[in-house]
Motif scaffolding. Structure first.
Motif, PDB file in Angstrom:
ATOM      1  N   ALA A 385       0.722  -1.311   0.137  1.00  0.00           N
ATOM      2  CA  ALA A 385      -0.015  -0.040   0.112  1.00  0.00           C
ATOM      3  C   ALA A 385       0.938   1.289  -0.028  1.00  0.00           C
ATOM      4  N   LEU A 386       1.653   1.335   0.856  1.00  0.00           N
ATOM      5  CA  LEU A 386       2.543   2.546   0.898  1.00  0.00           C
ATOM      6  C   LEU A 386       3.543   2.586  -0.444  1.00  0.00           C
ATOM      7  N   GLU A 387       3.811   1.557  -1.099  1.00  0.00           N
ATOM      8  CA  GLU A 387       4.516   1.697  -2.359  1.00  0.00           C
ATOM      9  C   GLU A 387       3.502   2.142  -3.393  1.00  0.00           C
ATOM     10  N   ILE A 388       2.394   1.940  -3.535  1.00  0.00           N
ATOM     11  CA  ILE A 388       1.328   2.277  -4.354  1.00  0.00           C
ATOM     12  C   ILE A 388       1.119   3.535  -3.987  1.00  0.00           C
ATOM     13  N   ARG A 389       1.013   4.080  -2.747  1.00  0.00           N
ATOM     14  CA  ARG A 389       0.831   5.333  -2.372  1.00  0.00           C
ATOM     15  C   ARG A 389       1.699   6.498  -2.694  1.00  0.00           C
ATOM     16  N   SER A 390       2.904   5.982  -2.794  1.00  0.00           N
ATOM     17  CA  SER A 390       4.127   6.996  -3.036  1.00  0.00           C
ATOM     18  C   SER A 390       4.098   7.413  -4.445  1.00  0.00           C
ATOM     19  N   LYS A 391       3.615   6.710  -5.184  1.00  0.00           N
ATOM     20  CA  LYS A 391       3.301   7.098  -6.835  1.00  0.00           C
ATOM     21  C   LYS A 391       2.425   8.294  -7.036  1.00  0.00           C
ATOM     22  N   LYS A 392       2.815   9.236  -7.612  1.00  0.00           N
ATOM     23  CA  LYS A 392       2.013  10.463  -7.993  1.00  0.00           C
ATOM     24  C   LYS A 392       0.581  10.294  -8.777  1.00  0.00           C
ATOM     25  N   GLY A 393      -0.154  11.056  -8.809  1.00  0.00           N
ATOM     26  CA  GLY A 393      -1.453  10.659  -9.587  1.00  0.00           C
ATOM     27  C   GLY A 393      -2.348   9.533  -9.533  1.00  0.00           C
ATOM     28  N   ALA A 394      -3.255   9.433 -10.440  1.00  0.00           N
ATOM     29  CA  ALA A 394      -3.986   8.109 -10.141  1.00  0.00           C
ATOM     30  C   ALA A 394      -3.251   6.853 -10.599  1.00  0.00           C
ATOM     31  N   ILE A 395      -3.579   5.623  -9.849  1.00  0.00           N
ATOM     32  CA  ILE A 395      -3.027   4.493 -10.036  1.00  0.00           C
ATOM     33  C   ILE A 395      -3.991   3.479 -10.545  1.00  0.00           C
ATOM     34  N   GLU A 396      -3.839   2.941 -11.627  1.00  0.00           N
ATOM     35  CA  GLU A 396      -4.952   1.846 -12.138  1.00  0.00           C
ATOM     36  C   GLU A 396      -4.885   0.592 -11.299  1.00  0.00           C
ATOM     37  N   ALA A 397      -6.109   0.561 -10.794  1.00  0.00           N
ATOM     38  CA  ALA A 397      -6.226  -0.757  -9.926  1.00  0.00           C
ATOM     39  C   ALA A 397      -5.962  -2.078 -10.485  1.00  0.00           C
ATOM     40  N   SER A 398      -6.239  -2.187 -11.785  1.00  0.00           N
ATOM     41  CA  SER A 398      -6.171  -3.446 -12.609  1.00  0.00           C
ATOM     42  C   SER A 398      -4.487  -3.939 -12.611  1.00  0.00           C
ATOM     43  N   SER A 399      -3.742  -3.111 -12.127  1.00  0.00           N
ATOM     44  CA  SER A 399      -2.335  -3.154 -12.444  1.00  0.00           C
ATOM     45  C   SER A 399      -1.750  -4.146 -11.244  1.00  0.00           C
ATOM     46  N   PHE A 400      -2.571  -4.098 -10.092  1.00  0.00           N
ATOM     47  CA  PHE A 400      -2.010  -4.871  -8.880  1.00  0.00           C
ATOM     48  C   PHE A 400      -3.157  -5.585  -8.110  1.00  0.00           C
ATOM     49  N   ILE A 401      -4.465  -5.391  -8.290  1.00  0.00           N
ATOM     50  CA  ILE A 401      -5.507  -6.078  -7.685  1.00  0.00           C
ATOM     51  C   ILE A 401      -5.279  -7.844  -8.039  1.00  0.00           C
ATOM     52  N   LYS A 402      -5.424  -8.524  -7.023  1.00  0.00           N
ATOM     53  CA  LYS A 402      -5.610 -10.036  -7.243  1.00  0.00           C
ATOM     54  C   LYS A 402      -6.679 -10.679  -6.461  1.00  0.00           C
ATOM     55  N   PRO A 403      -7.337 -11.660  -7.056  1.00  0.00           N
ATOM     56  CA  PRO A 403      -8.392 -12.131  -6.382  1.00  0.00           C
ATOM     57  C   PRO A 403      -7.863 -13.196  -5.347  1.00  0.00           C
ATOM     58  N   ASP A 404      -8.573 -13.330  -4.168  1.00  0.00           N
ATOM     59  CA  ASP A 404      -8.074 -14.300  -3.154  1.00  0.00           C
ATOM     60  C   ASP A 404      -9.482 -15.113  -2.753  1.00  0.00           C
ATOM     61  N   SER A 405      -9.298 -15.779  -1.648  1.00  0.00           N
ATOM     62  CA  SER A 405     -10.441 -16.462  -1.119  1.00  0.00           C
ATOM     63  C   SER A 405     -11.478 -15.564  -0.640  1.00  0.00           C
ATOM     64  N   ILE A 406     -11.344 -14.518  -0.161  1.00  0.00           N
ATOM     65  CA  ILE A 406     -12.379 -13.575   0.355  1.00  0.00           C
ATOM     66  C   ILE A 406     -12.891 -12.758  -0.842  1.00  0.00           C
ATOM     67  N   HIS A 407     -11.972 -12.060  -1.526  1.00  0.00           N
ATOM     68  CA  HIS A 407     -12.016 -11.294  -2.635  1.00  0.00           C
ATOM     69  C   HIS A 407     -12.289 -11.995  -3.954  1.00  0.00           C
ATOM     70  N   LYS A 408     -13.556 -12.688  -4.472  1.00  0.00           N
ATOM     71  CA  LYS A 408     -13.550 -13.205  -5.593  1.00  0.00           C
ATOM     72  C   LYS A 408     -13.423 -12.505  -6.713  1.00  0.00           C
ATOM     73  N   ALA A 409     -13.304 -13.381  -7.898  1.00  0.00           N
ATOM     74  CA  ALA A 409     -13.061 -12.397  -9.199  1.00  0.00           C
ATOM     75  C   ALA A 409     -14.357 -12.635 -10.144  1.00  0.00           C
ATOM     76  N   PHE A 410     -14.739 -11.403 -10.491  1.00  0.00           N
ATOM     77  CA  PHE A 410     -16.005 -11.239 -11.570  1.00  0.00           C
ATOM     78  C   PHE A 410     -15.549 -10.206 -12.455  1.00  0.00           C
ATOM     79  N   LYS A 411     -16.324 -10.380 -13.618  1.00  0.00           N
ATOM     80  CA  LYS A 411     -16.153  -9.575 -14.681  1.00  0.00           C
ATOM     81  C   LYS A 411     -17.490  -8.537 -14.975  1.00  0.00           C
ATOM     82  N   THR A 412     -17.060  -7.274 -15.365  1.00  0.00           N
ATOM     83  CA  THR A 412     -17.768  -6.389 -15.811  1.00  0.00           C
ATOM     84  C   THR A 412     -18.510  -6.802 -17.293  1.00  0.00           C
TER      85      THR A 412
END
Length: 559
Positions: A385-412
């Motif tokens: 999170a701190l690494e992401i936060r250190s970057k300037k501007g908007a950070i595209e979530a798809s570049s680092f979000i990963k599904p897990d046992s709680i956060h299941k993957a879905f498609k738009t």
């Protein structure tokens, strides 16, 4: 569709409700229910008869109900009769009183602005007026709660106030007849630049959709072709209002949300064609305080690729409550179903049973590390999170979000990856800039507002120049170095030591807050919000993303 209540309880103070309730009925099925009820009755009888001291049976009963609800989930709650009444007033979109926006500064009750068309406005009470007496009692030193208690009251009743007004030698006396006063959930609707409109919704009450439609029409009349919908800090409210607002933004017939529970059949809500804003690009701003109904709107927009979601991961409340009314006016909100976004996501965060589990559930949202994605816990997540936060501007979530046992993957609809199980993850992360201790100190002591009142009194020409045109004030008025010199001197008199390094770091935010406070004293809270947008880093980063939002719109969300 049946109306449900969505909302969150934070520090057991902010309580939101619904108007149509259900009387408690007997005959609920369950394992050994009769035996368990008899056990509770026996315990109550034993305590009331045998306890060493006198027993307050009302508190005992309320404690028992609260204890039962604590074993369920964080959003099943008990409301006392007073809390229930206030909650209903909050979400009906009106209350009864004299119709002023006010604040207490330096032990003085100051009228920020009269509600347009309300009883105070009709009598000529003005922003900046100081109410020094209410009926026969001095108002000097009154508290916020005291103001509400003395000035609110049933429609048709009267209250007499004495007012100190700049330029008048004697106190002015007004006898005000209380009336129904509308409360608003759309706190700002302004054109930002060119063809970009901005609407902020603070909560979802009975009137929210009507307010939103009025705001859309106003901004479209001014040339709006791009919309920023701000749901940051919006804790939720009425489901039907979230559905109607989603409908205004979605084209064709598309699923908005569905709910289902153990004893609640699945119910689906769909959009209808022919609404006000179905094609042009939209960006929705969210943060960790965006919950429930806010997540319904942002989830529907995201799942159908209708627009971009920008900000932080949202609160994560996907439980539906129904209110059950008791004969004494109290009520309890019981979770009867879960809601799901169009792609099938449940965005409810995990929670534990018991009082401790409830406390941990709410503390988690407060304690997320700065820049926390809201997806993971532990040291590795914090590091990421701190690494992401250190970057300037908007950070595209798809570049680092990963599904897990709680956060299941879905498609738009267009195949983009989104996650369930922990709030709505934005398409782009942008975190609010932090401020220094100096800024926090001056705000906590209400110095911005005190300074604004004094500045306006010392510069009466300012009100005369801009009073009829708040947009002109936003465009033209500049907070000069001389004004800030006076502000720093005022802070020093309030025993806030000047810190040059912190001041320079926050100077643009300090200047903006001073300008916003001046606007508030002349036009009220909506004008202050409009001014604050000038230095809103999340908004400014979101505006840069409109080319991507336009691409989504062109791909076509109309079915």
């Amino acid at each position: 569709m049946r109306r449900f209540s969505f909302g969150i309880l934070i520090v057991a103070v902010m309580i939101f409700g619904i108007i149509v309730g259900t009387r408690i009925q007997s005959g609920v099925s369950g394992d050994n229910l009769f035996d368990q009820q008899r056990k509770v009755n026996q315990a109550f009888s034993i305590i009331s008869k045998s306890y060493v001291d006198d027993v307050d049976t009302q508190k005992l009963t309320e404690g028992a109900i609260e204890g039962m609800l604590e074993r369920l989930d964080p959003h099943s709650v008990y409301l006392s009769a007073d809390q229930n009444k206030k909650s209903k007033e909050e979400f009906q979109g009106n209350f009864e009183g004299i119709g002023i926006e006010f604040q207490v500064l330096k032990d003085t009750l100051i009228v920020v602005s009269p509600v347009p068309g309300g009883p105070s406005d009709r009598l000529g009470i003005m922003s900046g007026d100081r109410i020094v007496q209410i009926n026969d009692t001095s108002a000097i030193g009154i508290t916020q709660e005291g103001v509400v208690k003395k000035l609110r009251g049933p429609k048709g009743t009267k209250v007499t106030v004495k007012i100190l007004r700049v330029g008048e030698k004697e106190l002015l006396t007004y006898t005000i007849t209380r009336d129904k006063i509308p409360s608003y959930s759309v706190s700002a609707a302004v054109m930002l630049k060119d063809d970009v409109g901005y609407i902020r919704i603070d909560r979802f009450i009975q009137t929210t959709h009507d307010e939103f439609v009025d705001a859309l029409k106003e901004l479209k009349g001014k040339g709006m072709k791009k919309l920023v919908l701000d749901l940051r800090g919006n804790p939720g409210g009425y489901l039907d209002q979230a559905i109607k607002i989603s409908d205004e933004l979605l084209g064709g017939v598309q699923k908005i949300v569905y709910t289902k529970g153990r004893n609640s059949p699945e119910e689906n809500a769909f959009s209808r064609p022919g609404d006000l804003y179905e094609k042009d690009p939209v960006i929705v701003l969210v943060n960790r305080g965006s919950a429930s109904a806010s997540e319904i709107v942002s989830g529907a927009i995201q799942d159908h690729d209708r627009g971009l979601i920008v900000g932080e991961t949202t609160f994560g409340k996907g439980l539906v409550q129904r209110p059950f009314e008791f004969p004494d006016g109290s009520s309890m909100r019981v979770t009867i179903a879960k809601y799901y976004t169009p792609s099938g996501r449940s965005i409810q965060r995990p929670y534990g049973e018991s009082k401790k589990g409830r406390e941990e559930y709410y503390s988690e949202i407060q304690e997320r590390e700065l820049g926390e994605t809201g997806l993971d816990k532990g040291e590795e997540a914090k590091k990421k999170a701190l690494e992401i936060r250190s970057k300037k501007g908007a950070i595209e979530a798809s570049s680092f979000i990963k599904p897990d046992s709680i956060h299941k993957a879905f498609k738009t609809d267009n195949g983009r990856l989104v996650l369930g199980g922990g709030g709505i993850t934005p398409d782009y992360f942008v975190w609010t800039d932090t401020v220094t201790r100096y800024y926090r100190q001056v705000r906590s002591k209400l110095l911005f507002y005190e300074f604004a009142v004094d500045y306006i009194n010392q510069n009466p020409s300012l009100r005369k120049k801009y009073e009829s045109n708040s947009d002109k004030f936003r465009r033209e008025f500049q907070v000069t170095p001389e004004i800030m010199k006076q502000f720093v001197a005022a802070a020093t008199r309030k025993e806030i030591p000047y810190n040059e390094e912190e001041y320079k770091r926050d100077e643009k935010y300090l200047m903006n807050a001073v300008k916003g406070a001046i606007a508030r004293q002349i036009w009220g809270g909506k004008a202050e919000v409009a001014v604050s947008l000038e230095e809103d880093n999340v908004l400014n980063e979101a505006l840069k993303l409109f080319p991507k939002a336009e691409s989504l719109a062109k791909m076509g969300s109309l079915k």
